[in-house]
Design a protein around this motif. Structure first.
Motif, PDB file in Angstrom:
ATOM      1  N   TRP A   1      -8.666  11.631  -2.569  1.00 55.27           N
ATOM      2  CA  TRP A   1      -7.535  10.767  -2.283  1.00 55.27           C
ATOM      3  C   TRP A   1      -7.132  10.749  -0.808  1.00 55.27           C
ATOM      4  CZ3 TRP A   1      -5.473   6.673  -4.201  1.00 55.27           C
ATOM      5  CH2 TRP A   1      -4.246   6.234  -3.698  1.00 55.27           C
TER       6      TRP A   1
ATOM      7  N   GLY B   1      -7.855   5.920   2.802  1.00 57.39           N
ATOM      8  CA  GLY B   1      -7.549   5.021   3.917  1.00 57.39           C
ATOM      9  C   GLY B   1      -8.666   4.972   4.937  1.00 57.39           C
TER      10      GLY B   1
ATOM     11  N   GLN C   1      -4.942  10.057  -7.328  1.00 57.63           N
ATOM     12  CA  GLN C   1      -3.981  10.481  -6.313  1.00 57.63           C
ATOM     13  C   GLN C   1      -3.500  11.885  -6.635  1.00 57.63           C
ATOM     14  OE1 GLN C   1      -0.537   8.000  -5.921  1.00 57.63           O
ATOM     15  NE2 GLN C   1       0.261   9.132  -4.196  1.00 57.63           N
TER      16      GLN C   1
ATOM     17  N   GLU D   1       4.151   0.940  -6.143  1.00 56.13           N
ATOM     18  CA  GLU D   1       2.758   0.590  -6.394  1.00 56.13           C
ATOM     19  C   GLU D   1       2.011   1.766  -7.009  1.00 56.13           C
ATOM     20  OE1 GLU D   1       0.956   1.506  -1.913  1.00 56.13           O
ATOM     21  OE2 GLU D   1       1.063  -0.546  -2.656  1.00 56.13           O
ATOM     22  N   THR D   2       1.020   1.438  -7.815  1.00 54.77           N
ATOM     23  CA  THR D   2       0.162   2.464  -8.386  1.00 54.77           C
ATOM     24  C   THR D   2      -0.912   2.813  -7.356  1.00 54.77           C
ATOM     25  OG1 THR D   2      -1.318   0.826  -9.355  1.00 54.77           O
ATOM     26  CG2 THR D   2       0.518   1.584 -10.732  1.00 54.77           C
ATOM     27  N   PRO D   3      -1.595   3.948  -7.541  1.00 53.95           N
ATOM     28  CA  PRO D   3      -2.679   4.280  -6.617  1.00 53.95           C
ATOM     29  C   PRO D   3      -3.724   3.170  -6.493  1.00 53.95           C
ATOM     30  CG  PRO D   3      -2.107   6.203  -7.919  1.00 53.95           C
ATOM     31  CD  PRO D   3      -1.309   5.049  -8.472  1.00 53.95           C
ATOM     32  N   SER D   4      -4.045   2.492  -7.617  1.00 53.20           N
ATOM     33  CA  SER D   4      -5.054   1.428  -7.530  1.00 53.20           C
ATOM     34  C   SER D   4      -4.548   0.232  -6.742  1.00 53.20           C
ATOM     35  CB  SER D   4      -5.497   0.941  -8.881  1.00 53.20           C
ATOM     36  OG  SER D   4      -5.025   1.700  -9.916  1.00 53.20           O
ATOM     37  N   GLU D   5      -3.267  -0.058  -6.842  1.00 54.72           N
ATOM     38  CA  GLU D   5      -2.696  -1.134  -6.031  1.00 54.72           C
ATOM     39  C   GLU D   5      -2.724  -0.754  -4.554  1.00 54.72           C
ATOM     40  OE1 GLU D   5       0.613  -3.426  -8.609  1.00 54.72           O
ATOM     41  OE2 GLU D   5       0.956  -1.267  -8.400  1.00 54.72           O
ATOM     42  N   PHE D   6      -2.521   0.527  -4.267  1.00 58.17           N
ATOM     43  CA  PHE D   6      -2.636   1.004  -2.888  1.00 58.17           C
ATOM     44  C   PHE D   6      -4.059   0.774  -2.385  1.00 58.17           C
ATOM     45  CE2 PHE D   6      -3.975   4.346   0.022  1.00 58.17           C
ATOM     46  CZ  PHE D   6      -3.020   4.252   1.029  1.00 58.17           C
TER      47      PHE D   6
ATOM     48  N   SER E   1      -4.666  -2.824  -1.649  1.00 57.50           N
ATOM     49  CA  SER E   1      -4.019  -3.269  -0.412  1.00 57.50           C
ATOM     50  C   SER E   1      -4.818  -2.872   0.823  1.00 57.50           C
ATOM     51  CB  SER E   1      -2.596  -2.709  -0.326  1.00 57.50           C
ATOM     52  OG  SER E   1      -2.602  -1.317  -0.026  1.00 57.50           O
ATOM     53  N   ARG E   2      -5.659  -1.855   0.694  1.00 57.25           N
ATOM     54  CA  ARG E   2      -6.487  -1.392   1.825  1.00 57.25           C
ATOM     55  C   ARG E   2      -7.850  -2.075   1.845  1.00 57.25           C
ATOM     56  NH1 ARG E   2      -1.993   0.184   1.893  1.00 57.25           N
ATOM     57  NH2 ARG E   2      -1.203   2.032   2.957  1.00 57.25           N
TER      58      ARG E   2
ATOM     59  N   ARG F   1      -1.438  -2.666 -12.315  1.00 64.81           N
ATOM     60  CA  ARG F   1      -0.095  -2.091 -12.408  1.00 64.81           C
ATOM     61  C   ARG F   1       0.083  -1.335 -13.725  1.00 64.81           C
ATOM     62  NH1 ARG F   1       4.976  -3.125  -9.977  1.00 64.81           N
ATOM     63  NH2 ARG F   1       3.638  -3.084  -8.145  1.00 64.81           N
TER      64      ARG F   1
END
Length: 197
Positions: free
Chosen positions: A68, A72, A92, A105-110, A113-114, A176
């Motif tokens: 995790w 990024g 995460q 946001e959930t980890p997958s949404e994070f 977004s990246r 989500r």
């Protein structure tokens, strides 16, 4: 369809092993460079290769399999995704709070977004690596594999791939809602079960 991995640890190698056994080409990558993966690709066989993260990320379906804290950095600076599929296998840690607040946001949404432009599917994160690596076909049934995502066509493509590898793929919903069920602390996390066919 060709496949790539960002990360080449136990989970990535387990998934790559299934893909290679099914006759698919897989390009593995890690942050240390392709030369560090020669033993891994030799063990996996001629359908496996090692490359840079950028090259592996150019595949039709890419598995993100890093720890995790590296998410990024692993996704930073990659070429545009252009609708290609990114399968997020990460968890995460420490685990996020499970909340009904739709603003969180959930980890997958994070992850999504990246990776702008990627069609993200969350999968393989609910299983311990030993269950991913093992043959998903058992005399009693097939290993359940939960997945979540926001794009219907992408989820159908992922389901077809997972089923072709022997898993019993189960749609858990959107990034989500499904993501919350699948993240560490959620009711599907760590659930090892078989589907009787």
């Amino acid at each position: 369809m060709n496949f790539g991995t960002i990360g080449a640890g136990v989970v990535a190698q387990a998934i790559a092993g299934h893909l290679v056994a099914a006759g698919h080409k897989v390009t593995l990558s890690n942050s240390r460079g392709p030369d560090t993966l020669l033993d891994v690709v030799t063990r996996l066989g001629p359908l496996a290769s090692a490359a840079t993260v950028e090259e592996a990320a150019a595949a039709d379906m890419v598995f993100l399999a890093v720890m995790w804290p590296q998410v990024g950095d692993a996704l930073a600076g990659l070429p545009p995704w252009g609708g290609r599929i990114l399968v997020d296998t990460t968890n995460q840690l420490p685990r996020p709070p499970i909340t009904a607040d739709l603003g969180v946001e959930t980890p997958s949404e994070f992850v999504a977004s990246r990776a702008p432009g990627a069609h993200v599917v969350k999968a393989f994160n609910t299983l311990y690596a030993q269950y991913i690596a093992a043959d998903p076909r058992h005399p009693e049934g097939r290993q359940l594999l939960f997945y979540a995502g926001d794009d219907t066509a992408t989820k159908a493509t992922f389901r077809d791939v997972a089923e072709s590898l022997g898993f019993a793929a189960v749609d858990a919903g959107s990034l989500r809602e499904g993501g919350r069920l699948m993240q560490i602390g959620g009711p599907l996390s760590g659930l090892h079960a078989l589907k009787q066919d």
